[in-house]
Write an enzyme that holds these catalytic residues in place. Structure first.
Site, PDB file in Angstrom:
ATOM      1  N   GLU A  24      34.712  65.058 -17.324  1.00  0.00           N
ATOM      2  CA  GLU A  24      35.093  65.536 -17.863  1.00  0.00           C
ATOM      3  C   GLU A  24      37.170  65.084 -17.116  1.00  0.00           C
ATOM      4  O   GLU A  24      37.432  64.892 -18.076  1.00  0.00           O
ATOM      5  CB  GLU A  24      35.458  66.798 -17.942  1.00  0.00           C
ATOM      6  CG  GLU A  24      34.015  67.439 -18.738  1.00  0.00           C
ATOM      7  CD  GLU A  24      32.958  67.752 -17.968  1.00  0.00           C
ATOM      8  OE1 GLU A  24      32.752  67.272 -16.832  1.00  0.00           O
ATOM      9  OE2 GLU A  24      31.947  68.150 -18.610  1.00  0.00           O
ATOM     10  N   GLU A  31      25.814  71.354 -17.956  1.00  0.00           N
ATOM     11  CA  GLU A  31      25.795  73.404 -18.544  1.00  0.00           C
ATOM     12  C   GLU A  31      24.504  73.767 -18.752  1.00  0.00           C
ATOM     13  O   GLU A  31      24.690  75.091 -17.853  1.00  0.00           O
ATOM     14  CB  GLU A  31      27.679  73.021 -19.057  1.00  0.00           C
ATOM     15  CG  GLU A  31      28.770  72.606 -18.005  1.00  0.00           C
ATOM     16  CD  GLU A  31      29.642  72.413 -19.041  1.00  0.00           C
ATOM     17  OE1 GLU A  31      30.356  72.122 -19.862  1.00  0.00           O
ATOM     18  OE2 GLU A  31      30.682  73.208 -19.455  1.00  0.00           O
TER      19      GLU A  31
END
Ligand code: NAD
Length: 699
Positions: free
Chosen positions: A156, A136
């Site tokens: 995730e 990210e």
């Protein structure tokens, strides 16, 4: 030594002027002759970078500097040889409320948004692992240069979450949105080349070309990854809705929404707001903060730490380099292939040559499927040497015996092997149930014997039970544990009690299912009930998979050796075994099997209704399993509740989102479970009597 190694490995990484820069906190920064601001993440005292609050806060300070100094460009990379960053430090979320988490996320988003907006061109240089929050961060840069060894991903979902630091909208905006969604939904990493092909990175280069690639990016000579036409197509909602429908279907095939909400939340988010960064950002923060509070995410995070705990059982190195395997059957062949895959030199012997040939062919298949890179497959196969004469025995650091489960045979094999063993070599057995004391009885040096109980299939089951016995030396146990970890498996130390931990606990679950079949409950319904709870496979199908003959043997052996009440196997089971209907391996067992080895199950809605809503069914299956784990803890077969939970998850697939059997029992309430067991004992017999160990669990 450590410092020198660090300097050597850093020399291999292009760090520009940062090599000589002073470390302040987690980052090092310096400006080069071209006025490029190099910002290198190098968390002190850690072998891998993770992203936590301190990293983001310091990054914010660097963004201030960048705005102030107006460099010609910014390069962000990592000084760790292992890679860019392994993701967010999940421990930072422990104990925080939804509100606090939302606050933390908002602050972090602000920092990345500011980074994304700086005037100077920002370039992320990515090598090794670039996962989760690390990716990210890279996505908040203008350009991404991947070193050829890079591996990028959003894991995730495996923790019951989805990306929470802008990944949901930045990845779908930058790369092919369907590919980016698939990446987030599966949690699978992709190599640099693939990442380039979907537009996630702009270029793939060798490390030695990083400096020139940075130059090219600086002078706009680096082609931008072009967003495919597909990217534009999905800016309209009907197109997204269509794709979302397909995604929901694939997600449902893998995991039900009720247990694993995260993928569905991500799909909803993208379907509703894909292409609208602001709306997705808000939705992402809200959804992430809510997901992290769910039992599923909490339990999956727990499982993540259980894995770390088990890996941490390794103390020092095993000192093992050469592995010899005796018996090239179902297990021995797999064990040998896996050890070769993990870098050991392996020799594989058997009394017959045919099983060795078969094992090598199976090894090729497994290695191709798991390694993908043909060079790595070739190297692993080079390390796997057929050895029908047993020349490897005298050279091996460990001999693993995987011969048929017959005590006389195994003892005979040991009598032949032991005199040939090198000094200090370990002797391991893959026995599922034989008492190690009996196997050790004839050995000149029983201290070198250890049980290494692998699970089938070895390439998929992460657990190895490390079985000790009275005469084992602590050094043998230590080395065997280290060896398991070096094989990238998770060691669970257990004592040589009947069935060890995993089979002892799994057998009552399978045995109860057979009693239910005997009572006339349709087997499909029994399996569906366990699968709804979250077991990877129902107990009837599992019995077929294990083999009816083996299931019968294990039950008989546990019944004989344990002093707890153990159910009788139905008479027809023996008849089926006598008729050669042994389960999946013979194409017929409790189910019939098609050519692909798939069980032919009847649809649930076509089954008679009698047992449909039987409220006892699930508890009859699950509670005896929990009861056995509790008994194992009380008896000291396994010492820690954490290892017991981990072993059941990694050895049987016990519903990971429930955090393990003991954790599940505690969450549900020990008193309630004990009461239920007493009730079931009254109704169905003493096999449900709660173990005394439950009392201890309460405190
Ligand atoms: P298998 O029958 O598939 O293989 C045994 C192999 O040993 C055969 O290839 C046979 O030719 C060979 N063999 C027989 N006598 C030998 C000798 N004297 N010297 C060398 N090789 C000899 O059996 P398997 O399923 O691989 O089981 C092996 C062991 O692993 C057993 O102790 C079993 O309990 C245990 N185990 C099996 C599983 C499983 O799921 N199959 C799981 C865990 C542990």
């Amino acid at each position: 030594m450590g410092r020198m190694l660090k300097a050597l490995s850093e020399r291999a990484l292009e760090l520009g002027p940062v090599r000589d820069a002073e470390q302040t906190g987690n980052w090092r920064a310096a400006t080069d002759d071209d006025y490029v601001y190099w910002l290198v993440l190098d968390r002190p005292g850690k072998s891998v970078n993770t992203i936590d609050r301190s990293v983001i806060e310091e990054l914010s300070h660097h963004v201030d500097q960048i705005i102030d100094q107006r460099p010609s460009a910014v390069v962000i990379r990592s000084a760790k040889p292992s890679g860019f960053a392994a993701g967010a430090d999940i421990q930072q979320f422990a104990g925080a409320s939804t509100g606090e988490i939302r606050g933390m996320l908002k602050e972090a988003h602000l920092v990345l948004d500011r980074l994304a907006k700086v005037k100077a061109k920002t370039i992320a240089v990515i090598h090794g692992h670039c996962l989760g929050a690390g990716l990210e961060l890279a996505l908040a840069c203008d350009r991404r240069i991947a070193v050829a060894d890079a591996s990028l991903g959003f894991p995730e979902v495996m923790l019951g979450l989805h990306p929470g630091l802008g990944g949901t909208y930045r990845s779908t905006a930058i790369a092919d949105p369907v590919e980016a969604m698939t990446m987030m939904l599966t949690g699978k990493s992709m190599p640099a080349k693939k990442a380039k092909s979907i537009g996630l990175v702009d270029a793939v280069v060798e490390e030695r070309h990083v400096a020139s690639a940075v130059q090219a990016a600086l002078y706009n000579d680096l082609p931008t990854a072009s967003r495919s036409l597909k990217g534009h197509a999905f800016s309209v909602k009907p197109a997204r809705s269509l794709a979302a429908k397909q995604m929901r279907k694939s997600a449902a095939a893998k995991a039900p929404q009720e247990h694993y909400p995260a993928p569905y939340r991500l799909i909803d988010l993208w379907e509703a707001h894909g292409g609208d960064a602001k709306a997705m950002q808000e939705g992402e923060i809200d959804s992430f903060a809510e997901l992290i509070e769910t039992d599923t995410a909490q339990n999956l995070v727990r499982v993540f730490f259980l894995r770390e705990t088990m890996r941490g059982l390794k103390e020092g190195a095993s000192g093992i380099r050469h592995v010899h395997v005796v018996g090239a059957g179902a297990m021995g062949g797999d064990i040998a292939a896996w050890a070769a895959r993990e870098g050991f030199s392996v020799t594989l012997g058997d009394v017959a040559t045919a099983p060795i040939g078969k094992a090598i062919r199976a090894a090729q298949k497994m290695l191709k499927a798991t390694l993908k890179d043909p060079l790595k497959v070739r190297d692993a196969l080079d390390r796997l040497v057929p050895d029908p004469m047993g020349y490897g025995i005298g050279r091996a650091d460990i001999v693993i015996e995987a011969a048929p489960e017959k005590i006389e045979l195994k003892r005979k094999i040991y009598a032949e092997i032991e005199p040939q063993l090198k000094e200090g070599a370990l002797l391991a057995t893959n026995t599922s149930a034989l008492p190690l004391a009996d196997l050790a009885a004839g050995l000149a040096d029983p201290s070198r014997l250890v049980g290494l109980h692998f699970f089938n299939p070895v390439s998929r089951m992460q657990l190895i039970e490390i079985v000790s016995h009275d005469a084992i030396s602590s050094e043998t146990a230590r080395r065997a544990t280290a060896f398991a970890a070096e094989l990238s498996r998770l060691p669970a130390p257990v004592t040589s009690a009947p069935g060890f931990l995993v089979n002892r606990s799994l057998t009552p679950y399978m045995a109860e299912a057979l009693i239910m079949v005997d009572e006339g409950i349709p087997k499909e319904r029994i399996d569906a009930c366990a699968e709804r709870f979250g077991m990877p496979m129902g107990p009837v199908e599992l019995t077929d998979q294990v083999g009816l003959d083996i299931a019968l043997d294990v039950s008989a052996s546990l019944r004989e050796r344990l002093d707890t009440a153990f159910p009788d196997s139905p008479g027809w089971l023996q008849t089926m075994v006598d008729e050669g209907k042994l389960g999946r391996k013979t194409g017929a067992g409790l189910y019939a099997y098609d050519e692909d080895g798939e069980p032919q199950k009847q649809r649930l809605d076509g089954l008679p209704d009698g047992s449909k809503d039987d409220p006892d069914m699930l508890d009859r299956l699950i509670l005896p399993m929990l009861n056995a784990v509790v008994a194992c803890l009380r008896e000291g077969v396994v010492e820690s509740e954490h290892v017991a939970d981990g072993a059941m998850i990694f050895g049987t697939g016990f519903a990971p989102f429930r955090g393990g059997p003991i954790h599940y029992a505690k969450q549900r309430g020990v008193d309630e479970i004990v009461a239920r067991m007493n009730e079931l004992a009254d109704k169905h017999g003493p096999r449900f009597a709660p173990d005394e160990g439950w009392q201890r669990l309460k405190s």
